[in-house]
Design a protein around this motif. Structure first.
Motif, PDB file in Angstrom:
ATOM      1  N   SER A 287       0.834  -1.210   0.000  1.00  0.00           N
ATOM      2  CA  SER A 287       0.000   0.000   0.000  1.00  0.00           C
ATOM      3  C   SER A 287       0.867   1.257   0.000  1.00  0.00           C
ATOM      4  N   ALA A 288       1.889   1.275   0.844  1.00  0.00           N
ATOM      5  CA  ALA A 288       2.757   2.450   0.913  1.00  0.00           C
ATOM      6  C   ALA A 288       3.492   2.670  -0.403  1.00  0.00           C
ATOM      7  N   PHE A 289       3.954   1.571  -1.016  1.00  0.00           N
ATOM      8  CA  PHE A 289       4.660   1.693  -2.294  1.00  0.00           C
ATOM      9  C   PHE A 289       3.738   2.240  -3.377  1.00  0.00           C
ATOM     10  N   LEU A 290       2.530   1.682  -3.486  1.00  0.00           N
ATOM     11  CA  LEU A 290       1.604   2.135  -4.526  1.00  0.00           C
ATOM     12  C   LEU A 290       1.174   3.578  -4.290  1.00  0.00           C
ATOM     13  N   ALA A 291       0.972   3.953  -3.030  1.00  0.00           N
ATOM     14  CA  ALA A 291       0.572   5.331  -2.742  1.00  0.00           C
ATOM     15  C   ALA A 291       1.669   6.304  -3.140  1.00  0.00           C
ATOM     16  N   GLU A 292       2.919   6.004  -2.776  1.00  0.00           N
ATOM     17  CA  GLU A 292       4.024   6.894  -3.111  1.00  0.00           C
ATOM     18  C   GLU A 292       4.267   6.927  -4.613  1.00  0.00           C
ATOM     19  N   SER A 293       4.240   5.753  -5.254  1.00  0.00           N
ATOM     20  CA  SER A 293       4.519   5.691  -6.692  1.00  0.00           C
ATOM     21  C   SER A 293       3.439   6.390  -7.488  1.00  0.00           C
ATOM     22  N   ASN A 294       2.177   6.155  -7.138  1.00  0.00           N
ATOM     23  CA  ASN A 294       1.115   6.777  -7.935  1.00  0.00           C
ATOM     24  C   ASN A 294       1.083   8.285  -7.715  1.00  0.00           C
ATOM     25  N   ARG A 295       1.365   8.727  -6.496  1.00  0.00           N
ATOM     26  CA  ARG A 295       1.417  10.177  -6.275  1.00  0.00           C
ATOM     27  C   ARG A 295       2.534  10.794  -7.105  1.00  0.00           C
ATOM     28  N   THR A 296       3.678  10.102  -7.213  1.00  0.00           N
ATOM     29  CA  THR A 296       4.768  10.601  -8.054  1.00  0.00           C
ATOM     30  C   THR A 296       4.315  10.727  -9.505  1.00  0.00           C
ATOM     31  N   VAL A 297       3.601   9.700 -10.005  1.00  0.00           N
ATOM     32  CA  VAL A 297       3.089   9.734 -11.370  1.00  0.00           C
ATOM     33  C   VAL A 297       2.105  10.891 -11.549  1.00  0.00           C
ATOM     34  N   VAL A 298       1.206  11.059 -10.580  1.00  0.00           N
ATOM     35  CA  VAL A 298       0.237  12.155 -10.659  1.00  0.00           C
ATOM     36  C   VAL A 298       0.950  13.496 -10.687  1.00  0.00           C
ATOM     37  N   LEU A 299       1.958  13.661  -9.849  1.00  0.00           N
ATOM     38  CA  LEU A 299       2.683  14.930  -9.815  1.00  0.00           C
ATOM     39  C   LEU A 299       3.448  15.186 -11.108  1.00  0.00           C
ATOM     40  N   GLN A 300       3.906  14.128 -11.775  1.00  0.00           N
ATOM     41  CA  GLN A 300       4.520  14.304 -13.094  1.00  0.00           C
ATOM     42  C   GLN A 300       3.493  14.835 -14.086  1.00  0.00           C
ATOM     43  N   ASP A 301       2.279  14.306 -14.041  1.00  0.00           N
ATOM     44  CA  ASP A 301       1.212  14.829 -14.893  1.00  0.00           C
ATOM     45  C   ASP A 301       0.893  16.275 -14.540  1.00  0.00           C
ATOM     46  N   VAL A 302       0.795  16.554 -13.239  1.00  0.00           N
ATOM     47  CA  VAL A 302       0.475  17.910 -12.786  1.00  0.00           C
ATOM     48  C   VAL A 302       1.505  18.908 -13.309  1.00  0.00           C
ATOM     49  N   GLU A 303       2.773  18.571 -13.192  1.00  0.00           N
ATOM     50  CA  GLU A 303       3.821  19.477 -13.664  1.00  0.00           C
ATOM     51  C   GLU A 303       3.698  19.724 -15.166  1.00  0.00           C
ATOM     52  N   ALA A 304       3.455  18.655 -15.931  1.00  0.00           N
ATOM     53  CA  ALA A 304       3.347  18.798 -17.387  1.00  0.00           C
ATOM     54  C   ALA A 304       2.123  19.620 -17.776  1.00  0.00           C
ATOM     55  N   LEU A 305       1.000  19.358 -17.120  1.00  0.00           N
ATOM     56  CA  LEU A 305      -0.235  20.054 -17.487  1.00  0.00           C
ATOM     57  C   LEU A 305      -0.234  21.498 -17.017  1.00  0.00           C
ATOM     58  N   ASP A 306       0.409  21.782 -15.896  1.00  0.00           N
ATOM     59  CA  ASP A 306       0.549  23.173 -15.466  1.00  0.00           C
ATOM     60  C   ASP A 306       1.351  23.973 -16.501  1.00  0.00           C
ATOM     61  N   VAL A 307       2.404  23.338 -17.027  1.00  0.00           N
ATOM     62  CA  VAL A 307       3.188  23.988 -18.089  1.00  0.00           C
ATOM     63  C   VAL A 307       2.324  24.198 -19.327  1.00  0.00           C
ATOM     64  N   LEU A 308       1.566  23.187 -19.694  1.00  0.00           N
ATOM     65  CA  LEU A 308       0.735  23.274 -20.889  1.00  0.00           C
ATOM     66  C   LEU A 308      -0.320  24.372 -20.752  1.00  0.00           C
ATOM     67  N   GLU A 309      -0.882  24.531 -19.569  1.00  0.00           N
ATOM     68  CA  GLU A 309      -1.862  25.606 -19.354  1.00  0.00           C
ATOM     69  C   GLU A 309      -1.220  26.975 -19.602  1.00  0.00           C
ATOM     70  N   ARG A 310       0.004  27.145 -19.126  1.00  0.00           N
ATOM     71  CA  ARG A 310       0.683  28.430 -19.347  1.00  0.00           C
ATOM     72  C   ARG A 310       0.987  28.644 -20.821  1.00  0.00           C
ATOM     73  N   VAL A 311       1.337  27.568 -21.523  1.00  0.00           N
ATOM     74  CA  VAL A 311       1.616  27.678 -22.956  1.00  0.00           C
ATOM     75  C   VAL A 311       0.362  28.093 -23.714  1.00  0.00           C
ATOM     76  N   ILE A 312      -0.763  27.447 -23.386  1.00  0.00           N
ATOM     77  CA  ILE A 312      -2.018  27.760 -24.079  1.00  0.00           C
ATOM     78  C   ILE A 312      -2.400  29.222 -23.877  1.00  0.00           C
ATOM     79  N   ALA A 313      -2.115  29.760 -22.689  1.00  0.00           N
ATOM     80  CA  ALA A 313      -2.477  31.146 -22.397  1.00  0.00           C
ATOM     81  C   ALA A 313      -1.732  32.135 -23.283  1.00  0.00           C
ATOM     82  N   THR A 314      -0.607  31.725 -23.848  1.00  0.00           N
ATOM     83  CA  THR A 314       0.188  32.638 -24.686  1.00  0.00           C
ATOM     84  C   THR A 314       0.030  32.365 -26.177  1.00  0.00           C
ATOM     85  N   GLU A 315      -0.820  31.405 -26.533  1.00  0.00           N
ATOM     86  CA  GLU A 315      -0.969  31.043 -27.945  1.00  0.00           C
ATOM     87  C   GLU A 315      -1.632  32.159 -28.745  1.00  0.00           C
TER      88      GLU A 315
END
Length: 343
Positions: A287-315
């Motif tokens: 449980s601890a491994f899956l919680a930590e690993s999936n949160r890491t994956v989610v945060l990778q998505d969050v970082e990418a999508l936060d960047v993409l939102e800023r890019v779209i705002a300047t299009e």
């Protein structure tokens, strides 16, 4: 697309988040106040006093005997939203009331209906029964996303990005190289995207949680019910095992990945995530491994999508993106979401 479909159910919180204290969260641009009454039910209402709009979740506002007392001037409201006391007079104005939002508590989530209450049919709340099933053990969390909800929908409907964004966790070369099939149930309003890999590398996310070594059979079957609920039915087995269509695979491990995609505003999102498994049910290390690993994956998505939102705002106006075969699920989801916005 930034418009939000309002006449639909959204996840507001996990059940465990709401107790006998005032709890606030913005849903679809609306500040909402929650608390759990003494009989155990959840109440939700606008997080602003009718008098001078002071947020009722803001100290020194407080909850006393299932009544919330505004910390600015003392207007007091019951769990039904009716004002029961105002300062300096005994007559309570007829309009001194808050309109509660419909809520449903189901599958470990608290769902809320922000739109017209006349359309709030509890039977239309989509199910994620694995999250509250004794046959599964679940880890879960929520991450704030500084990007529009539709970018997260695009992300989750096209899992080919796992190969590149989540390498070392859940991504392997086969995810990007394997074609998908996409189906849309127009009547039910559900998008299905499937990717079946018969001979794939076992990523660390599954190798370390299941103990599988070597090549695997890996199935990813997505079921997206717009606007809010995404379910990934993931089946992993040793290479050569053929998963049964009904999911009752004696040699396979089953992981249900659930996302509740709730707009906070037009450009921010509550990213609720949960991982339910049908193996190693009592193993706290898994449980601890899956919680930590999936949160890491989610945060990778969050970082990418936060960047993409800023890019779209300047299009520049009229910028045209390119779509290919891997985007068929996401494009189908966009079409259904647009239909919800305009209907």
């Amino acid at each position: 697309m930034t418009a939000i479909p309002r006449n639909h159910w959204y996840v507001a919180a996990y059940s465990r988040e709401i107790g006998g204290e005032l709890f606030a969260r913005t849903i679809c641009g609306e500040p909402v106040l929650f608390w759990r009454t003494r009989d155990g039910s959840v109440t939700a209402m606008p997080d602003r006093c009718v008098h001078r709009r002071f947020p009722l979740s803001q100290p020194p506002s407080r909850l006393v005997d299932d009544q919330v007392i505004c910390g600015y001037h003392g207007f007091t409201y019951g769990a039904d939203g009716k004002c029961v006391s105002v300062p300096g007079q005994t007559r309570i104005p007829r309009t001194a009331r808050l309109t509660p939002y419909p809520v449903v508590e189901q599958d470990s989530f608290v769902w809320i209906f922000i739109g017209d209450p006349a359309n709030a049919d509890p039977a239309r709340v989509p199910r994620a029964s694995c999250l509250d099933s004794p046959g599964y053990t679940t880890v879960a969390g929520m991450e704030p996303l500084r990007a529009r909800y539709s970018l997260l929908v695009d992300n989750l409907l096209d899992l080919s990005h796992e190969t590149y964004l989540h390498g070392g966790y859940i991504g392997t070369p086969e995810v990007a190289s394997t074609p998908i099939t996409t189906e849309v149930d127009e009547d039910a309003g559900i998008v299905y995207v499937s990717r079946h890999m018969d001979d794939a590398e076992c990523p660390p996310f599954y190798a370390k949680s299941t103990g599988l070594q070597g090549r695997i059979t890996r199935w990813q079957d997505i079921e997206y019910t717009p606007p809010c609920l995404y379910k990934l039915h993931s089946r992993i087995a040793p290479a050569g095992c053929v998963p049964r269509p009904d999911g009752s695979d004696p040699d396979a491990f089953h992981v249900e990945v659930v996302y509740a995609i709730t707009p906070e505003t037009e450009h921010t999102t509550h990213d609720f995530w949960a991982v339910a498994r049908d193996f190693a049910l009592d193993d706290e290390e898994v449980s601890a491994f899956l919680a930590e690993s999936n949160r890491t994956v989610v945060l990778q998505d969050v970082e990418a999508l936060d960047v993409l939102e800023r890019v779209i705002a300047t299009e520049p106006p009229g910028y045209q993106e390119l779509s290919i075969n891997i985007d068929t699920g996401g494009l189908a989801a966009r079409r259904l979401l647009q239909r919800m916005v305009t209907s």
